[in-house]
Design an enzyme around this catalytic site. Structure first.
Site, PDB file in Angstrom:
ATOM      1  CE  LYS B  78      -3.978   1.839   2.615  1.00  0.00           C
ATOM      2  NZ  LYS B  78      -4.898   1.560   3.748  1.00  0.00           N
ATOM      3  CB  SER B 153      -8.136   3.623   2.998  1.00  0.00           C
ATOM      4  OG  SER B 153      -7.318   2.927   3.925  1.00  0.00           O
ATOM      5  CB  SER B 177      -8.473   0.755   5.854  1.00  0.00           C
ATOM      6  OG  SER B 177      -9.130   1.988   5.815  1.00  0.00           O
TER       7      SER B 177
END
Lengths: 95, 495
Positions: B78, B153, B177
């Site tokens: 990420k 997210s 997330s």
């Protein structure tokens, strides 16, 4: 609870954010509605409840305050983004 | 089957036997990235050359006889994780050209294990969101339906795993997330206990709940990745080592002493007979979509058929999870993001005469709408006169939410819930009111606020329109640091 536009300006000032007139009006509406929503917490009796300070149950994680060698290239790369003078990071006048 | 479609476990066998090379596996992933990511926008950066070099190194190690773990396995990270020499943008204009000078501890650990970093995945700006729509570099699309979001997210990571662009991906979970996008994309998402994985090199958002964890194709794969990620780190004072974890599991007050003493001796991979799994009624409200409820119940029944006992429980403070989360989170964000002043790092958009003006103009231009909204909200809640009414109050209610879970875990070993109240929604569908997006986190904030391990596993599909079906996930929660038991339970659900 409706926040006044002056309050929004004050928060933006505290947060060091320059906002446009449009943003000020939007945040006035949105922040007010979010604050109304979170106000449901008022109905919970917490008079005898200790607020959570941390969930880790850890205490006093200490280490000696020593200068340790660090990769020179990493230091150089970390400081690359700054304007420098005599090895110090240069910022604008504060006063 | 293309090599990029393999699970870690399957690829492991082939790599160890010498049937495939890490280079061939990496090439297959890079090819898939080239083919599919134009449509998905799951990645913000692909490091083709670097990945091939790493693959070469892995092949050398394999040839030398080294085996097991993540050696030669390609993955995506990420983009809020620091990667030395590579861009780390957090999907924000503020950091559009920022190159990290060091690696996050998780990246270092994976590198040492021989895993191959393919690139970095898209996210909501600074991980502020539940749909990846707040990314400054465009929304990530759901591989099951390009008109829908991948969740957030960690939307880029979930979409990438679902589309087989990698063998696994790293996400971060602050209030759902990892789990919510895993649910939306039909993959496995594991949020470890708070403190189990070092966060050194993760861009801080909400320091009291942030954790790093894997998104994978199977539960077995999540276990392999977690075993590499877990462990104490001198650079993160909140991280803990295995000795501490073992101690905590013993002393956790009354929290499932049954699980600690008896069930841990039982190999849950082989038998879950006698386990008690709680279904909190607050997570199955009357207005919950009946098809989704049916899917979750059917999946829960699979566990019952294997000998587990499903128990009706109550977590009465659940309804305060979102209000608590959306006070604490903006407060911590307003503090953590104060460092982005345009001086130490980040893009300087405009030069000004005074320092104050410099901060204001550059922060105003650099941050997107949701990030600014959260900074504003947190600044307000922490400001003079409001601290007690908001922050302190929220932390007190958080204590009650934690107590809820402790009470529940004295009766049951695990908790089972839907991960999200619905399948992936259409891009743009929930953008009109920020509060609608905050409510996305309804079933996932609890575990975050209490620091519990939680995993989302694919549960089935629900109808979204006409005959179009989309995946939904089921969430399993365990007492803090009981991830081994949680994973072993969930492994019973791997296809």
């Amino acid at each position: 609870m409706k926040l006044k536009i002056e309050e929004i300006k004050h928060i933006a000032q505290l947060a060091r954010l320059q906002l446009s007139e449009k943003e000020l009006v939007e945040y006035q509406k949105e922040l007010s509605s979010i604050l109304d929503y979170v106000a449901t917490l008022k109905e919970v009796d917490t008079t005898k409840v200790e607020p959570t300070a941390q969930i880790g149950n850890l205490r006093d994680v200490l280490r000696p305050d020593e200068v340790v060698p660090w990769d020179k290239e990493e230091i150089a790369a970390a400081l690359k983004n700054n304007e420098r003078e005599n090895g110090n990071i240069k910022v604008k006048r504060v006063l | 089957m293309n090599l990029n479609e393999l699970t870690i476990k399957a690829a492991r066998v082939k790599l160890d036997k010498g049937e495939i090379s890490a280079q061939a596996l990496t090439k297959a992933c890079l090819f898939a990235l080239e083919q599919k990511d134009k449509d998905l926008n799951a990645c913000l950066m692909v490091n083709k050359e670097g990945a091939m070099q790493e693959a070469k190194k892995a092949d050398k190690r394999l040839k030398a006889g080294e085996k097991g773990g993540l050696l030669g396995i390609p993955y995506l990270g990420k983009d809020n994780l620091m990667t030395k020499g590579l861009k780390t943008t957090a999907a924000s204009k503020m950091l559009a050209d920022y190159v990290a000078p060091y690696n996050a501890t998780v990246i270092t650990k994976l590198q040492a294990a021989g895993a191959i970093l393919l690139g970095k995945t898209n996210l909501d700006e600074f991980a502020h969101g539940a749909s990846t729509e707040t990314s400054a570099f465009g929304v990530t699309k759901n591989p099951h339906d390009l008109s829908r979001v991948a969740g957030g997210s960690s939307g880029g990571s979930a979409a990438a795993v679902a589309a087989n662009l990698c063998l696994f991906a790293l996400g971060s979970d602050t209030g759902g997330s990892i789990r919510q996008p895993a649910s939306f994309c039909g993959v496995v998402g594991l949020k470890p206990s708070y403190g189990l994985v070092s966060r050194f090199g993760l861009l801080s958002m909400t320091s009291s709940t942030d954790v790093i964890g894997p998104l994978t194709k199977t539960v077995a794969d999540a276990e392999i990745v977690l075993s590499v990620l877990a462990g104490g780190d001198k650079y993160d004072a909140t991280s803990v080592n295995s000795t501490y974890v073992a101690e905590m599991k013993k002393v956790t007050p009354r929290v499932s002493s049954r699980l600690a003493e008896t069930i841990t001796k039982q190999d849950l991979k082989k038998s879950i007979k006698g386990l008690k799994i709680g279904l909190p009624r607050e997570y199955f409200p009357v207005d919950l979509d009946s098809e989704l409820k049916g899917v979750i119940e059917k999946k829960a029944k699979m566990l019952a058929d294997l000998g587990a006992q499903l128990v009706d429980i109550s977590l009465p403070y659940s309804k305060y999870g979102i209000p608590v989360y959306y006070i604490i989170t903006p407060c911590e964000i307003s503090s953590n993001l104060a460092r982005f002043d345009g001086i130490g790092w980040g893009n300087v958009q405009v030069e000004t005469d005074s320092l104050q003006e410099f901060y204001q103009v550059n922060r105003g231009l650099g941050f997107g709408a949701e990030t600014k909204r959260r900074i504003m909200l947190g600044t307000y809640a922490l400001s003079a006169g409001y601290y007690d009414a908001y922050y302190k109050k929220a932390q007190a209610v958080r204590t009650l939410i934690i107590a809820d879970f402790n009470r529940a875990f004295s009766k049951v070993d695990f908790i089972l819930t839907p991960t999200s109240p619905h399948a992936a929604f259409k891009i743009g569908e929930q953008n009109s009111d920020p509060l609608t997006m905050y409510l996305e986190d309804v079933f996932v904030t609890g575990a975050s606020l209490a620091g519990l391990p939680a995993i989302s596993v694919p549960a089935g599909e629900v109808t979204v329109s006409g005959d179009k079906k989309m995946p939904v996930g089921m969430q399993l929660l365990a007492p803090r640091f009981f991830e081994t038991e949680l994973i072993n339970l969930a492994r019973n659900l791997d296809k």
